[in-house]
Motif scaffolding. Structure first.
Motif, PDB file in Angstrom:
ATOM      1  N   TYR A  78     -60.393 -32.966 113.623  1.00 53.01           N
ATOM      2  CA  TYR A  78     -61.354 -31.920 113.967  1.00 53.01           C
ATOM      3  C   TYR A  78     -61.576 -31.907 115.477  1.00 53.01           C
ATOM      4  O   TYR A  78     -61.276 -32.883 116.168  1.00 53.01           O
ATOM      5  CB  TYR A  78     -62.689 -32.141 113.252  1.00 53.01           C
ATOM      6  CG  TYR A  78     -62.566 -32.188 111.756  1.00 53.01           C
ATOM      7  CD1 TYR A  78     -62.386 -33.407 111.098  1.00 53.01           C
ATOM      8  CD2 TYR A  78     -62.599 -31.036 110.997  1.00 53.01           C
ATOM      9  CE1 TYR A  78     -62.239 -33.460 109.729  1.00 53.01           C
ATOM     10  CE2 TYR A  78     -62.462 -31.072 109.625  1.00 53.01           C
ATOM     11  CZ  TYR A  78     -62.270 -32.289 108.982  1.00 53.01           C
ATOM     12  OH  TYR A  78     -62.115 -32.343 107.627  1.00 53.01           O
ATOM     13  N   SER A 138     -71.384 -35.783 109.444  1.00 52.65           N
ATOM     14  CA  SER A 138     -71.257 -35.436 110.856  1.00 52.65           C
ATOM     15  C   SER A 138     -70.441 -34.160 111.041  1.00 52.65           C
ATOM     16  O   SER A 138     -70.717 -33.364 111.937  1.00 52.65           O
ATOM     17  CB  SER A 138     -70.625 -36.579 111.640  1.00 52.65           C
ATOM     18  OG  SER A 138     -69.306 -36.832 111.180  1.00 52.65           O
ATOM     19  N   ARG A 179     -69.894 -31.561 108.662  1.00 52.38           N
ATOM     20  CA  ARG A 179     -70.582 -30.396 108.110  1.00 52.38           C
ATOM     21  C   ARG A 179     -71.872 -30.098 108.871  1.00 52.38           C
ATOM     22  O   ARG A 179     -72.213 -28.930 109.095  1.00 52.38           O
ATOM     23  CB  ARG A 179     -70.867 -30.609 106.624  1.00 52.38           C
ATOM     24  CG  ARG A 179     -71.393 -29.392 105.875  1.00 52.38           C
ATOM     25  CD  ARG A 179     -70.341 -28.282 105.801  1.00 52.38           C
ATOM     26  NE  ARG A 179     -69.092 -28.701 105.216  1.00 52.38           N
ATOM     27  CZ  ARG A 179     -68.855 -28.748 103.905  1.00 52.38           C
ATOM     28  NH1 ARG A 179     -69.801 -28.409 103.045  1.00 52.38           N
ATOM     29  NH2 ARG A 179     -67.678 -29.125 103.459  1.00 52.38           N
ATOM     30  N   ASP A 180     -72.579 -31.145 109.281  1.00 54.73           N
ATOM     31  CA  ASP A 180     -73.848 -30.939 109.975  1.00 54.73           C
ATOM     32  C   ASP A 180     -73.666 -30.253 111.324  1.00 54.73           C
ATOM     33  O   ASP A 180     -74.590 -29.614 111.824  1.00 54.73           O
ATOM     34  CB  ASP A 180     -74.570 -32.268 110.179  1.00 54.73           C
ATOM     35  CG  ASP A 180     -75.149 -32.818 108.883  1.00 54.73           C
ATOM     36  OD1 ASP A 180     -75.162 -32.066 107.881  1.00 54.73           O
ATOM     37  OD2 ASP A 180     -75.556 -33.997 108.869  1.00 54.73           O
ATOM     38  N   GLN A 181     -72.503 -30.385 111.915  1.00 52.98           N
ATOM     39  CA  GLN A 181     -72.266 -29.752 113.218  1.00 52.98           C
ATOM     40  C   GLN A 181     -71.888 -28.274 113.101  1.00 52.98           C
ATOM     41  O   GLN A 181     -71.766 -27.589 114.118  1.00 52.98           O
ATOM     42  CB  GLN A 181     -71.168 -30.505 113.971  1.00 52.98           C
ATOM     43  CG  GLN A 181     -71.609 -31.874 114.452  1.00 52.98           C
ATOM     44  CD  GLN A 181     -70.541 -32.532 115.306  1.00 52.98           C
ATOM     45  OE1 GLN A 181     -70.239 -32.089 116.405  1.00 52.98           O
ATOM     46  NE2 GLN A 181     -69.961 -33.602 114.781  1.00 52.98           N
ATOM     47  N   GLN A 182     -71.736 -27.792 111.897  1.00 55.46           N
ATOM     48  CA  GLN A 182     -71.411 -26.377 111.721  1.00 55.46           C
ATOM     49  C   GLN A 182     -72.682 -25.539 111.744  1.00 55.46           C
ATOM     50  O   GLN A 182     -73.106 -24.974 110.730  1.00 55.46           O
ATOM     51  CB  GLN A 182     -70.640 -26.167 110.411  1.00 55.46           C
ATOM     52  CG  GLN A 182     -69.195 -26.654 110.483  1.00 55.46           C
ATOM     53  CD  GLN A 182     -68.386 -26.060 109.355  1.00 55.46           C
ATOM     54  OE1 GLN A 182     -68.243 -26.664 108.292  1.00 55.46           O
ATOM     55  NE2 GLN A 182     -67.865 -24.863 109.577  1.00 55.46           N
ATOM     56  N   TRP A 183     -73.276 -25.422 112.918  1.00 52.88           N
ATOM     57  CA  TRP A 183     -74.540 -24.701 113.042  1.00 52.88           C
ATOM     58  C   TRP A 183     -74.445 -23.219 112.657  1.00 52.88           C
ATOM     59  O   TRP A 183     -75.441 -22.646 112.190  1.00 52.88           O
ATOM     60  CB  TRP A 183     -75.107 -24.865 114.452  1.00 52.88           C
ATOM     61  CG  TRP A 183     -74.306 -24.260 115.574  1.00 52.88           C
ATOM     62  CD1 TRP A 183     -73.380 -24.867 116.343  1.00 52.88           C
ATOM     63  CD2 TRP A 183     -74.405 -22.912 116.060  1.00 52.88           C
ATOM     64  NE1 TRP A 183     -72.869 -24.005 117.280  1.00 52.88           N
ATOM     65  CE2 TRP A 183     -73.492 -22.792 117.128  1.00 52.88           C
ATOM     66  CE3 TRP A 183     -75.172 -21.801 115.706  1.00 52.88           C
ATOM     67  CZ2 TRP A 183     -73.318 -21.603 117.847  1.00 52.88           C
ATOM     68  CZ3 TRP A 183     -75.006 -20.612 116.409  1.00 52.88           C
ATOM     69  CH2 TRP A 183     -74.094 -20.527 117.469  1.00 52.88           C
ATOM     70  N   LEU A 198     -67.370 -26.382 115.738  1.00 54.68           N
ATOM     71  CA  LEU A 198     -66.503 -27.396 115.151  1.00 54.68           C
ATOM     72  C   LEU A 198     -65.518 -26.737 114.194  1.00 54.68           C
ATOM     73  O   LEU A 198     -65.898 -25.892 113.389  1.00 54.68           O
ATOM     74  CB  LEU A 198     -67.332 -28.441 114.411  1.00 54.68           C
ATOM     75  CG  LEU A 198     -66.551 -29.635 113.845  1.00 54.68           C
ATOM     76  CD1 LEU A 198     -67.385 -30.899 113.918  1.00 54.68           C
ATOM     77  CD2 LEU A 198     -66.140 -29.386 112.394  1.00 54.68           C
ATOM     78  N   LYS A 241     -69.770 -24.390 121.176  1.00 52.20           N
ATOM     79  CA  LYS A 241     -69.819 -25.694 120.505  1.00 52.20           C
ATOM     80  C   LYS A 241     -69.541 -25.554 119.012  1.00 52.20           C
ATOM     81  O   LYS A 241     -70.313 -25.999 118.161  1.00 52.20           O
ATOM     82  CB  LYS A 241     -71.170 -26.374 120.739  1.00 52.20           C
ATOM     83  CG  LYS A 241     -71.451 -26.671 122.203  1.00 52.20           C
ATOM     84  CD  LYS A 241     -72.793 -27.360 122.398  1.00 52.20           C
ATOM     85  CE  LYS A 241     -73.050 -27.652 123.875  1.00 52.20           C
ATOM     86  NZ  LYS A 241     -74.375 -28.286 124.094  1.00 52.20           N
ATOM     87  N   LEU A 249     -62.806 -35.172 117.825  1.00 53.67           N
ATOM     88  CA  LEU A 249     -63.655 -36.030 116.994  1.00 53.67           C
ATOM     89  C   LEU A 249     -62.792 -37.189 116.511  1.00 53.67           C
ATOM     90  O   LEU A 249     -62.171 -37.137 115.465  1.00 53.67           O
ATOM     91  CB  LEU A 249     -64.218 -35.239 115.821  1.00 53.67           C
ATOM     92  CG  LEU A 249     -65.094 -34.044 116.207  1.00 53.67           C
ATOM     93  CD1 LEU A 249     -65.594 -33.352 114.962  1.00 53.67           C
ATOM     94  CD2 LEU A 249     -66.270 -34.505 117.043  1.00 53.67           C
ATOM     95  N   GLU A 304     -76.026 -21.575 120.368  1.00 55.09           N
ATOM     96  CA  GLU A 304     -76.877 -21.991 119.257  1.00 55.09           C
ATOM     97  C   GLU A 304     -78.296 -21.426 119.356  1.00 55.09           C
ATOM     98  O   GLU A 304     -78.991 -21.311 118.348  1.00 55.09           O
ATOM     99  CB  GLU A 304     -76.928 -23.520 119.185  1.00 55.09           C
ATOM    100  CG  GLU A 304     -77.443 -24.061 117.871  1.00 55.09           C
ATOM    101  CD  GLU A 304     -77.193 -25.537 117.711  1.00 55.09           C
ATOM    102  OE1 GLU A 304     -77.603 -26.102 116.683  1.00 55.09           O
ATOM    103  OE2 GLU A 304     -76.560 -26.152 118.613  1.00 55.09           O
ATOM    104  N   VAL A 360     -64.264 -29.805 118.688  1.00 57.20           N
ATOM    105  CA  VAL A 360     -65.361 -28.899 119.030  1.00 57.20           C
ATOM    106  C   VAL A 360     -64.967 -28.145 120.282  1.00 57.20           C
ATOM    107  O   VAL A 360     -64.467 -28.745 121.247  1.00 57.20           O
ATOM    108  CB  VAL A 360     -66.675 -29.679 119.270  1.00 57.20           C
ATOM    109  CG1 VAL A 360     -67.773 -28.734 119.741  1.00 57.20           C
ATOM    110  CG2 VAL A 360     -67.104 -30.397 118.008  1.00 57.20           C
TER     111      VAL A 360
END
Length: 432
Positions: free
Chosen positions: A247, A31, A33-37, A237, A235, A15, A213, A249
């Motif tokens: 960071y 971006s 935190r939101d990618q930590q599904w 992060l 995927k 990243l 996911e 992924v």
């Protein structure tokens, strides 16, 4: 010996600054935190109302942990370096160990910690055990495991495979030492699509596979006999001090292992009176297959199900035996480990020499009995062959459709871990 991390390096995506140069406000914070599904899947905000891992130390036996990363400040203990490359467990030239630590105990940074990576057990502590020295790692990490136990770690995270960790090895004795001292040991199953690798395949170790996911089995994950739990591993992060953006992924059972270690820390924090075996029992009994259909339990891909931290913390689950549901490893203090059959045979011969001549009479009677029993067994086998074999695809009870259901999965018989090693075979850890 072949030591392989179970984080797919081929799937790593840095990243970099390009990601941070978007027009959306607070892009760097959102971006990441939101990618930590997995946090959404686990409903982490609700989980943290019950436990955040306070008072629990998780040892990360890996490439070191960068204690200066903004998402890990104050979370990383001094630790120790066994790698022979340096003298500082906080140096992580690879980034893998820092990534695993961030998934376990990351606390984010910035106002309200809204930026960066949040771990699933953000108030647990990380004990960095640096044991990554390339081909020499298999000679150093067992000492690191023993060190972690002596330092009071209650959970040990092993996000790598080692074909030299077969039963009877120095590595297996180190794992047994941890189990004897009430430590939960979690390891990744592997990333080559083959069978469960060591040390995950050792008795008593929580072997973890990965899901994506969509909560389906990640096709890069190893599977088969010995799988205990599944967790998010595609995927993912995490923090990575070797990347310019801090960071990366990646996909692999390394990440899934870190999440299960974090759940174990949450449980140990809330239920400090439970033994390591009882913690594992709670992880297993609270797991679920969700919408995934299985024909037998444990399943070759999901084991006893997908780990669920909220359920592990709140379900009404009896403690069960102190040793827990998994097979127990031989004692690490035994000097005759791996020679039981030889010693038993020797002992039997010595006793036989002391017996009277009546032993001969008993032997003759025994031979006659064997002949009779053999005839009966032959007749039964022949009869079964004539009728056909109706066993399930994996053997055992309840195999195949109509066998053990997902609803009873959590209470099904527990699996036996592999106990053999074939050093002459191909390298099972080669990345696809």
């Amino acid at each position: 010996m072949g030591v392989k991390r179970v984080w797919s390096t081929a799937g790593v995506v840095a990243l970099t600054g390009a990601l941070l140069l978007t027009s959306a406000p607070l892009a760097s914070a959102d971006s990441i935190r939101d990618q930590q599904w997995p946090l959404r899947v686990f409903d982490a905000e609700r989980v943290w109302k019950t436990s955040q891992g306070e008072g629990v130390t998780v040892a990360v036996v890996d490439s070191g942990v960068d204690a200066s990363h903004p998402d890990l400040t104050g979370q990383v203990l001094p630790g120790k370096d066994f790698s022979r490359d340096s003298s500082d467990a906080h140096q992580d030239e690879d980034g893998h160990g820092t990534g695993m630590a961030s998934l376990i105990a990351g606390h984010g940074h910035g106002p309200n910690n809204a930026s960066g990576v949040m771990g699933l057990a953000p108030k647990s502590k990380i004990l960095p055990v640096k044991a990554d020295a390339g081909e020499d790692m298999d000679t150093t990490w067992p000492s690191g495991v023993r060190y972690a136990v002596d330092q009071g770690a209650k959970v040990i995270n092993l996000s790598f495979n080692d074909d030299g960790a077969y039963p009877g090895s120095k590595a297996a004795a180190a794992i047994a030492y941890a189990q004897e001292h009430d430590v939960v040991v979690v390891a990744g199953a592997g990333n080559d699509g083959g069978s469960v690798k060591y040390p995950a395949a050792l008795p008593g170790v929580v072997a973890v596979t990965a899901i994506d996911e969509s909560l389906k089995f990640w096709d890069g994950s190893n599977n088969g006999k010995g799988v205990i739990l599944a967790a998010p591993g595609a995927k993912i992060l995490s923090a990575d001090p070797t990347r310019s953006g801090g960071y990366a992924v990646a996909s692999g059972t390394s990440d899934a292992t870190a999440y299960v270690s974090a759940i174990a820390a949450l449980v140990r924090s809330k239920y400090p009176d439970l033994t390591a075996g009882q913690v594992i029992n709670r992880l297993i009994k609270s797991a679920s297959f969700l919408e995934n259909k299985v024909s037998e339990v444990p399943d070759r891909q999901y084991g006893y199900g997908i780990a669920r931290p909220g359920s592990a913390l709140t379900m009404d689950i009896p403690k069960g035996p102190k040793e827990g549901p998994l097979p127990q490893a031989p004692s690490s203090t035994s000097k005759n480990s791996g020679k039981a059959s030889e010693d038993n045979g020797s002992s039997t011969n010595n006793q036989a020499k002391k017996k009277s001549s009546s032993t001969g009479i008993l032997a003759i009677a025994g031979i006659a009995a064997v002949v009779v029993i053999g005839g009966i067994v032959f007749a039964v086998i022949r009869s079964r062959r004539n009728r056909g074999n109706g066993g399930g695809p994996y053997g055992g009870q309840g195999g195949g459709p109509g066998g053990t259901s997902a609803q009873t999965a959590n209470y099904a018989p527990y699996p036996a871990a592999p106990t053999s090693h074939n050093p002459g075979g191909p390298n099972p850890y080669q990345q696809p």
